[in-house]
Design an enzyme around this catalytic site. Structure first.
Site, mmCIF file in Angstrom:
data_model
loop_
_atom_site.group_PDB
_atom_site.id
_atom_site.type_symbol
_atom_site.label_atom_id
_atom_site.label_comp_id
_atom_site.label_asym_id
_atom_site.label_seq_id
_atom_site.Cartn_x
_atom_site.Cartn_y
_atom_site.Cartn_z
ATOM 1 N NE ARG A 71 -40.077 18.966 -34.301
ATOM 2 C CZ ARG A 71 -38.973 18.497 -33.723
ATOM 3 N NH1 ARG A 71 -37.830 18.528 -34.388
ATOM 4 N NH2 ARG A 71 -39.014 18.018 -32.506
ATOM 5 C CD GLU A 79 -42.039 22.688 -27.333
ATOM 6 O OE1 GLU A 79 -42.406 23.662 -28.020
ATOM 7 O OE2 GLU A 79 -41.887 21.541 -27.806
ATOM 8 N NE ARG A 138 -44.412 19.734 -37.028
ATOM 9 C CZ ARG A 138 -44.073 19.823 -35.743
ATOM 10 N NH1 ARG A 138 -43.834 21.028 -35.212
ATOM 11 N NH2 ARG A 138 -43.952 18.753 -35.001
#
Length: 319
Positions: A71, A79, A138
């Protein structure tokens, strides 16, 4: 809340399966509005980008064959897999048009990440102000590519907003975001979604948001005879179907193999067209020449991608 940063030290810790180093700021990544560049950290580990999940999340492989999800630190792109909340993007109206515009901007951010990072060897660097891992385990990292900070590029070009956290480079990132918003780059055009038109991408029906009326009017890939000996019978034509002139300077046309042409000193008037020939000739307002010594467009299928000066994919058409 915005965090002001007065100094920074980066302690770089390795990813699983790799040995560790200590990194220091090494150089600068591009500028926004002539401001001094953001510091680019020295990479702690080198990886290969194997997939782009969206504009701010990638999957990578380490040299030992293991993989990870990264990330990108300090950025948040709209998104593409879930609904967007316009309230997260300052000035974007909380309407269906605002949300739809943000989804298109998210598609553009993903396209930029694929264009620049997919299949590339990049460096990962970490921020001493943050945990090594975030939600969903992440890895939180800066991505260094071509001696530049890709995270910063996303913000500078308007492909992302700053993700509010205590990361060390927040002050410079916020300055780049302010400049991008004031000039309505990228997603910040969604502050006035009524001014944004939608252009369908032919291969898959995805919608890319474009503030222009530029369309791919013709793709002539199969020249008469031997393509390599008849390069000016291989061409692509762009047409401005809108009612305003469109500045095409620094826009690019490229194929699936990465061949790329960049327009210079060109404005396309309403209803005007420009044809890009593969071969050589004298450039005019309606004709441009790539000056290549071999054919570009595959006769058995290819994709024409048109990107604007910020690197956003405006059009993509497969044949």
């Amino acid at each position: 809340m915005r965090w002001t940063v007065f100094g920074f030290a980066v302690v770089l810790v390795v990813a699983a399966g790799c040995s560790g180093f200590t990194g220091t700021p090494s150089q600068s990544a591009g500028t926004a509005d002539g401001q001094s560049a953001v510091e680019v950290p020295q990479a702690a580990v080198t990886v290969t980008v194997t997939a782009v999940v969206d504009g701010d999340t990638i999957q990578v492989a380490y040299e030992n064959g293991t993989g990870d999800t990264v990330r990108l630190v300090g950025v948040d792109t709209p998104e593409v897999h879930t609904e967007n909340d316009p309230a997260e993007f300052e000035g974007v109206p909380g309407t269906d048009d605002g949300a739809s515009c943000l989804r298109g901007a998210g598609t553009n951010a993903s396209s930029l990440a694929k264009q620049r990072l997919l299949g590339e060897t990049v460096g990962l660097a970490f921020d001493s102000n943050l945990n090594r891992r975030g939600y969903y385990d992440r890895l939180l990292a800066y991505v260094v590519h071509d001696e530049a900070l890709f995270n910063y590029r996303l913000v500078e070009t308007g492909h992302a907003r700053v993700y509010d956290s205590k990361f060390a480079r927040a002050e410079r990132f916020y300055a780049a975001e302010d400049a991008a918003r004031s000039e309505r780059r990228g997603l910040w055009r969604c502050t006035d979604p009524s001014a944004v038109t939608r252009t369908a991408i032919a291969d898959g029906g995805v919608i890319t948001e474009s503030a222009s009326g530029v369309e791919i009017a013709n793709i002539h890939a199969d020249a008469a005879g031997n393509d390599n000996e008849n390069l000016n019978d291989e061409y692509v034509t762009l047409t401005n179907t809108g009612d305003r002139p469109v500045a095409l300077s620094d826009w690019t046309v490229s194929d699936d193999a990465g061949h790329q042409y960049t327009f210079t000193n060109l404005t396309l008037d309403p209803k005007g067209s420009v044809t890009l020939y593969t071969g050589s000739g004298t450039d005019t307002g309606a004709e441009r020449y790539w000056d290549r010594n071999g054919a570009v467009w595959n006769n058995d299928g290819d994709t024409v991608s048109v990107r604007n000066a910020s690197g956003e994919t405006i059009l993509r058409q497969s044949y």
